[in-house]
Enzyme design. Sequence first.
Site, PDB file in Angstrom:
ATOM      1  N   SER A 140     112.954 161.293 -13.264  1.00 40.05           N
ATOM      2  CA  SER A 140     114.213 161.347 -12.531  1.00 40.05           C
ATOM      3  C   SER A 140     114.702 162.787 -12.585  1.00 40.05           C
ATOM      4  O   SER A 140     114.884 163.340 -13.665  1.00 40.05           O
ATOM      5  CB  SER A 140     115.196 160.394 -13.230  1.00 40.05           C
ATOM      6  OG  SER A 140     116.502 160.587 -12.759  1.00 40.05           O
ATOM      7  N   LYS A 166     111.886 160.634  -8.700  1.00 36.69           N
ATOM      8  CA  LYS A 166     113.166 160.196  -8.132  1.00 36.69           C
ATOM      9  C   LYS A 166     114.104 161.390  -8.124  1.00 36.69           C
ATOM     10  O   LYS A 166     114.178 162.146  -9.099  1.00 36.69           O
ATOM     11  CB  LYS A 166     113.695 159.021  -8.955  1.00 36.69           C
ATOM     12  CG  LYS A 166     115.150 159.019  -9.334  1.00 36.69           C
ATOM     13  CD  LYS A 166     115.544 157.664  -9.932  1.00 36.69           C
ATOM     14  CE  LYS A 166     116.732 157.807 -10.871  1.00 36.69           C
ATOM     15  NZ  LYS A 166     117.141 156.523 -11.460  1.00 36.69           N
ATOM     16  N   LYS A 168     118.043 162.743  -7.609  1.00 32.48           N
ATOM     17  CA  LYS A 168     119.465 162.411  -7.505  1.00 32.48           C
ATOM     18  C   LYS A 168     119.992 163.025  -6.213  1.00 32.48           C
ATOM     19  O   LYS A 168     119.678 164.188  -5.906  1.00 32.48           O
ATOM     20  CB  LYS A 168     120.221 162.990  -8.703  1.00 32.48           C
ATOM     21  CG  LYS A 168     119.840 162.352 -10.027  1.00 32.48           C
ATOM     22  CD  LYS A 168     120.365 160.925 -10.112  1.00 32.48           C
ATOM     23  CE  LYS A 168     120.039 160.311 -11.473  1.00 32.48           C
ATOM     24  NZ  LYS A 168     120.508 158.915 -11.562  1.00 32.48           N
ATOM     25  N   ASP A 193     118.357 158.477  -5.640  1.00 29.04           N
ATOM     26  CA  ASP A 193     119.371 157.703  -6.368  1.00 29.04           C
ATOM     27  C   ASP A 193     120.724 158.380  -6.179  1.00 29.04           C
ATOM     28  O   ASP A 193     120.898 159.547  -6.552  1.00 29.04           O
ATOM     29  CB  ASP A 193     119.001 157.658  -7.860  1.00 29.04           C
ATOM     30  CG  ASP A 193     119.970 156.826  -8.693  1.00 29.04           C
ATOM     31  OD1 ASP A 193     120.879 156.202  -8.105  1.00 29.04           O
ATOM     32  OD2 ASP A 193     119.807 156.800  -9.932  1.00 29.04           O
ATOM     33  N   GLU A 220     118.323 154.188  -4.030  1.00 26.44           N
ATOM     34  CA  GLU A 220     118.949 153.494  -5.158  1.00 26.44           C
ATOM     35  C   GLU A 220     120.467 153.683  -5.132  1.00 26.44           C
ATOM     36  O   GLU A 220     120.962 154.808  -5.025  1.00 26.44           O
ATOM     37  CB  GLU A 220     118.352 154.059  -6.456  1.00 26.44           C
ATOM     38  CG  GLU A 220     118.853 153.398  -7.726  1.00 26.44           C
ATOM     39  CD  GLU A 220     118.164 153.966  -8.975  1.00 26.44           C
ATOM     40  OE1 GLU A 220     117.127 154.651  -8.833  1.00 26.44           O
ATOM     41  OE2 GLU A 220     118.669 153.736 -10.073  1.00 26.44           O
ATOM     42  N   ASP A 245     121.207 149.430  -9.009  1.00 22.78           N
ATOM     43  CA  ASP A 245     121.260 149.803 -10.430  1.00 22.78           C
ATOM     44  C   ASP A 245     122.635 149.363 -10.937  1.00 22.78           C
ATOM     45  O   ASP A 245     122.805 148.212 -11.390  1.00 22.78           O
ATOM     46  CB  ASP A 245     121.018 151.320 -10.556  1.00 22.78           C
ATOM     47  CG  ASP A 245     121.161 151.882 -11.967  1.00 22.78           C
ATOM     48  OD1 ASP A 245     121.504 151.125 -12.887  1.00 22.78           O
ATOM     49  OD2 ASP A 245     120.948 153.103 -12.165  1.00 22.78           O
ATOM     50  N   LYS A 269     117.965 148.024 -16.418  1.00 18.67           N
ATOM     51  CA  LYS A 269     118.208 148.870 -17.590  1.00 18.67           C
ATOM     52  C   LYS A 269     118.623 147.979 -18.748  1.00 18.67           C
ATOM     53  O   LYS A 269     119.522 147.145 -18.595  1.00 18.67           O
ATOM     54  CB  LYS A 269     119.333 149.875 -17.323  1.00 18.67           C
ATOM     55  CG  LYS A 269     118.920 151.012 -16.423  1.00 18.67           C
ATOM     56  CD  LYS A 269     119.992 152.072 -16.310  1.00 18.67           C
ATOM     57  CE  LYS A 269     119.518 153.123 -15.323  1.00 18.67           C
ATOM     58  NZ  LYS A 269     120.571 154.090 -14.986  1.00 18.67           N
ATOM     59  N   GLY A 297     116.328 154.224 -16.996  1.00 12.52           N
ATOM     60  CA  GLY A 297     116.621 154.826 -18.289  1.00 12.52           C
ATOM     61  C   GLY A 297     117.994 155.451 -18.326  1.00 12.52           C
ATOM     62  O   GLY A 297     118.653 155.605 -17.286  1.00 12.52           O
TER      63      GLY A 297
HETATM   64  O1  OSB Z   1     121.162 156.147 -12.426  1.00 14.97           O
HETATM   65  O2  OSB Z   1     119.280 156.088 -13.434  1.00 14.97           O
HETATM   66  C1  OSB Z   1     120.447 156.505 -13.352  1.00 14.97           C
HETATM   67  C2  OSB Z   1     120.873 158.984 -16.225  1.00 14.97           C
HETATM   68  C3  OSB Z   1     122.222 158.878 -16.480  1.00 14.97           C
HETATM   69  C4  OSB Z   1     122.978 158.040 -15.681  1.00 14.97           C
HETATM   70  C5  OSB Z   1     122.393 157.312 -14.651  1.00 14.97           C
HETATM   71  C6  OSB Z   1     121.035 157.404 -14.418  1.00 14.97           C
HETATM   72  C7  OSB Z   1     120.270 158.282 -15.205  1.00 14.97           C
HETATM   73  C8  OSB Z   1     118.839 158.515 -14.991  1.00 14.97           C
HETATM   74  C9  OSB Z   1     118.037 158.689 -16.223  1.00 14.97           C
HETATM   75  O3  OSB Z   1     118.352 158.629 -13.896  1.00 14.97           O
HETATM   76  C10 OSB Z   1     116.574 158.574 -16.048  1.00 14.97           C
HETATM   77  C11 OSB Z   1     115.842 158.602 -17.365  1.00 14.97           C
HETATM   78  O4  OSB Z   1     116.377 158.220 -18.432  1.00 14.97           O
HETATM   79  O5  OSB Z   1     114.666 158.988 -17.323  1.00 14.97           O
HETATM   80 MG    MG Z   2     120.271 154.827 -10.985  1.00 17.24          MG
END
Ligand code: OSB
Ligand code: MG
Length: 375
Positions: A140, A166, A168, A193, A220, A245, A269, A297
Site C-alpha cells: 500500500s 495499492k 492511496k 484506496d 476501495e 473497508d 481487517k 493492514g
Molecule cells: O485503508 O488500508 C487502509 C493504513 C492506515 C489507515 C488505513 C489504511 C492503511 C493501509 C495500511 O493501507 C496498509 C498496510 O498495513 O500495509
Molecule cells: Mg483501506
Amino acid sequence: MSTELKVIAARLHRVRLPLVHAFRTSSHRKTMLDHILVELVDASGAVGWGEIASPSHPYYAPETVETCWHTAERYLLPAVTGQSWDRPEQVAQLWAKVRGNQFAKAGVDVAAWVLWSSARGVPLAQALGGTRSEVIAGVSLGIEPTIDDLLTEVRRQVTAGYPRVKLKIAPGWDVEPVRAVRADYPDLDLHVDANGIYTESVEHVTALRALDEFELTMIEQPFAPRDLLAHARLQRHLVTPICLDESVETLADLETAVALDSLRVLNIKVSRMGGLTAARAAHDRAQQAGIPVWCGGMHEFGIGRAANVALSSLPGFSLPSDVSASEKYYAQDVISPPVIARQGVVQVPTATGLGHDVDTDLIAAHTVATVEVTA
Ligand code: OSB
Ligand code: MG
C-alpha cells in the site's frame, strides 16, 4: 490436562516505533507509530500477545491510541481476567456489552487466540482453520509529494517482487497519478484506496468514473463509511469492482452491504472487525456470498502482522493481502524473525502460537507506558 485457560494477569504496553518511510493518506501523514501491545498471562504461566493497531488520530475509525488504552484497561481486561474459557471464540462474549471499540477489542482477541494456540501447541493459522502454506502480499503506497516520487516508490516495490500495488488517492491526486503508474506498468495488479474522502459531487464522481479506464482491480472505499447507498449507486456506473473497508465493522454491516450491492470485494481487517473471531466470520459470510476477500493492514508491528498472515491463510483470501514484510515499515520489529516476503510471498509459520518469538527486550526499550490488570 485441564482444557480450560484462565487469564490471571493482563498488561498493556504502549510501544513507539519509527517508520522507515513517512506515510500519507487522504487524511494525514505520519513518521512514527504508537501501538498498544496486549499481554495475557494464564494461570500456568503461558503468555499470549496481541496488538492494538489504532492510529493516533480518529481519522480512519473513531478510536485513538488513548481511547483504546482506556477501553482496554477499564472494560476489556477486567472482563477477561479471572474468567475461564476453553475456546478463543468465547473471549469476545466476555465483553459483549461493550459497543464498538473494534481496535481495542481486536488486540485482546488476538492475544487470546495466540495464548490458546500456544497452550494447545498448534500454529495460529491452523487454529483458525487456515489452509494456505503461503500468502501473497501486496503493498500500500501513500500519497507522495510528486508523481515522480510515486513512480520511484512503485518501482522500488515492484522490483522487490510485490505483485500487487495499492495507491492511496484523494481529490486532486487520483486520475493523473493512476494514469502515470498504469503507463509504466500496463499489466500490474493495481488498485486505489480513497479512505472515504470522496462525495457524490459532480467533480468527485467524474474523477471516480474516469478511473474505470485503467483496469484497476478495485476502487476501495470511495465514500464515507456509513454511506452504503452511495457505494451502490457508483457501482452501477463502474465496471471496476468497489471494495469496502471502513464501511464494514460488523457482520451486520456486511449483510447490509451485500443486500444493497455496495461491494464486489471485501477488505477484512482484524482491527476493524474487532478480532480474529469476527474477521473469520466475515470471511465465511463473504465466501458464501461469492465475494472475494483480502486482508487489510494498519501498519501493524510484527504481532498484529503475524495475526494478519494467519488470517490470510483461510481459503477465501484469494486476493493479495496487505501483509508486506516488516522491513517495509520498521527497521526493527517486535518479533523475531520479522515477517519476511520473498518475491511478494510470505510463508505461513508452522511453529505453534504466533509462530515468531516476541522480542521483549526490544519492546521494553521502546515502551512509553504500561499498566497491569489482575484478577
Ligand atoms: O485503508 O488500508 C487502509 C493504513 C492506515 C489507515 C488505513 C489504511 C492503511 C493501509 C495500511 O493501507 C496498509 C498496510 O498495513 O500495509
Ligand atoms: Mg483501506
